[in-house]
Design an enzyme around this catalytic site. Sequence first.
Site, PDB file in Angstrom:
ATOM      1  N   GLY A  46       0.741   1.579  -3.395  1.00  0.00           N
ATOM      2  CA  GLY A  46       0.154   0.662  -2.625  1.00  0.00           C
ATOM      3  C   GLY A  46      -0.467   1.257  -1.175  1.00  0.00           C
ATOM      4  N   GLN A  51      -3.288   1.198   7.338  1.00  0.00           N
ATOM      5  CA  GLN A  51      -2.587   2.418   6.989  1.00  0.00           C
ATOM      6  C   GLN A  51      -3.707   3.478   7.042  1.00  0.00           C
ATOM      7  OE1 GLN A  51      -0.462   0.971   3.608  1.00  0.00           O
ATOM      8  NE2 GLN A  51       1.146   2.670   4.399  1.00  0.00           N
ATOM      9  N   CYS A  90       7.440   3.997   2.206  1.00  0.00           N
ATOM     10  CA  CYS A  90       5.976   3.607   2.679  1.00  0.00           C
ATOM     11  C   CYS A  90       5.346   5.027   3.240  1.00  0.00           C
ATOM     12  CB  CYS A  90       6.068   2.475   4.256  1.00  0.00           C
ATOM     13  SG  CYS A  90       4.401   2.085   4.850  1.00  0.00           S
ATOM     14  N   LEU A  91       3.869   5.006   3.016  1.00  0.00           N
ATOM     15  CA  LEU A  91       3.180   6.036   3.335  1.00  0.00           C
ATOM     16  C   LEU A  91       3.122   6.295   4.960  1.00  0.00           C
ATOM     17  CD1 LEU A  91       0.077   5.599   0.684  1.00  0.00           C
ATOM     18  CD2 LEU A  91       2.085   7.323   0.760  1.00  0.00           C
ATOM     19  N   HIS A 132       4.889  -5.885   0.065  1.00  0.00           N
ATOM     20  CA  HIS A 132       4.964  -4.883   1.062  1.00  0.00           C
ATOM     21  C   HIS A 132       3.767  -4.710   1.654  1.00  0.00           C
ATOM     22  CE1 HIS A 132       6.586  -0.976   2.091  1.00  0.00           C
ATOM     23  NE2 HIS A 132       5.117  -0.654   2.420  1.00  0.00           N
ATOM     24  N   GLU A 133       2.606  -4.480   0.597  1.00  0.00           N
ATOM     25  CA  GLU A 133       1.245  -4.382   1.143  1.00  0.00           C
ATOM     26  C   GLU A 133       0.702  -5.601   1.916  1.00  0.00           C
ATOM     27  OE1 GLU A 133       0.256  -1.537   1.290  1.00  0.00           O
ATOM     28  OE2 GLU A 133       1.696  -0.833  -0.193  1.00  0.00           O
ATOM     29  N   HIS A 136       2.034  -5.631   5.382  1.00  0.00           N
ATOM     30  CA  HIS A 136       1.071  -4.766   6.213  1.00  0.00           C
ATOM     31  C   HIS A 136       0.002  -5.526   6.845  1.00  0.00           C
ATOM     32  CE1 HIS A 136       2.697  -0.561   6.078  1.00  0.00           C
ATOM     33  NE2 HIS A 136       2.787  -0.633   4.844  1.00  0.00           N
TER      34      HIS A 136
END
Length: 170
Positions: A46, A51, A90-91, A132-133, A136
């Site tokens: 995701g 991000q 997470c990225l 999660h996204e 963000h």
Amino acid sequence: MAIRDIVKHPNEILEQKCLPVTKFDKKLAVLLDDMHETMVENDGVGIAAPQVGVNLRVAIVDFAEGQEPIEMINPKLVLFEGEDTDVEGCLSFPGIFGEVSRPDHIKIKAQERDGSWYELEAEGYEARAIQHEIDHLDGILFTSKISKYVTQEELDAMIAEAAAEEEEQI
């Protein structure tokens, strides 16, 4: 399409509530395509617009091979129930993993790249990734929800154990 740089923590854009998308144009389509390519290149499941440094309510989830990615523009969580705790990463936080509790069953309402609305229900891992996204997009970082941090070694052991159990079932 282009691979964009992943914004890493600490960066203030990661903690800002994103602006709604109001123009559904070629620029938005390019952003979605770039985000997907960036996510795949970085082995993510995701990615959200902040991000890649863009303050818009745009996110993608894509972890099921053979399925179309889920593009979420201006998503709203309209139903959530149940609870499950699992490990997340997470990225924007390379090398950080932790146990996070989230609702196990959700329903969202979001827009497609052409502006049309759709609803989607999800459970388990898919529901977790979507939440999660969306977090963000609201400036909420998964690290604020971690109940227990997990090392890379512990995560690798969990993955190996799950793979062995799956192998036994076949």
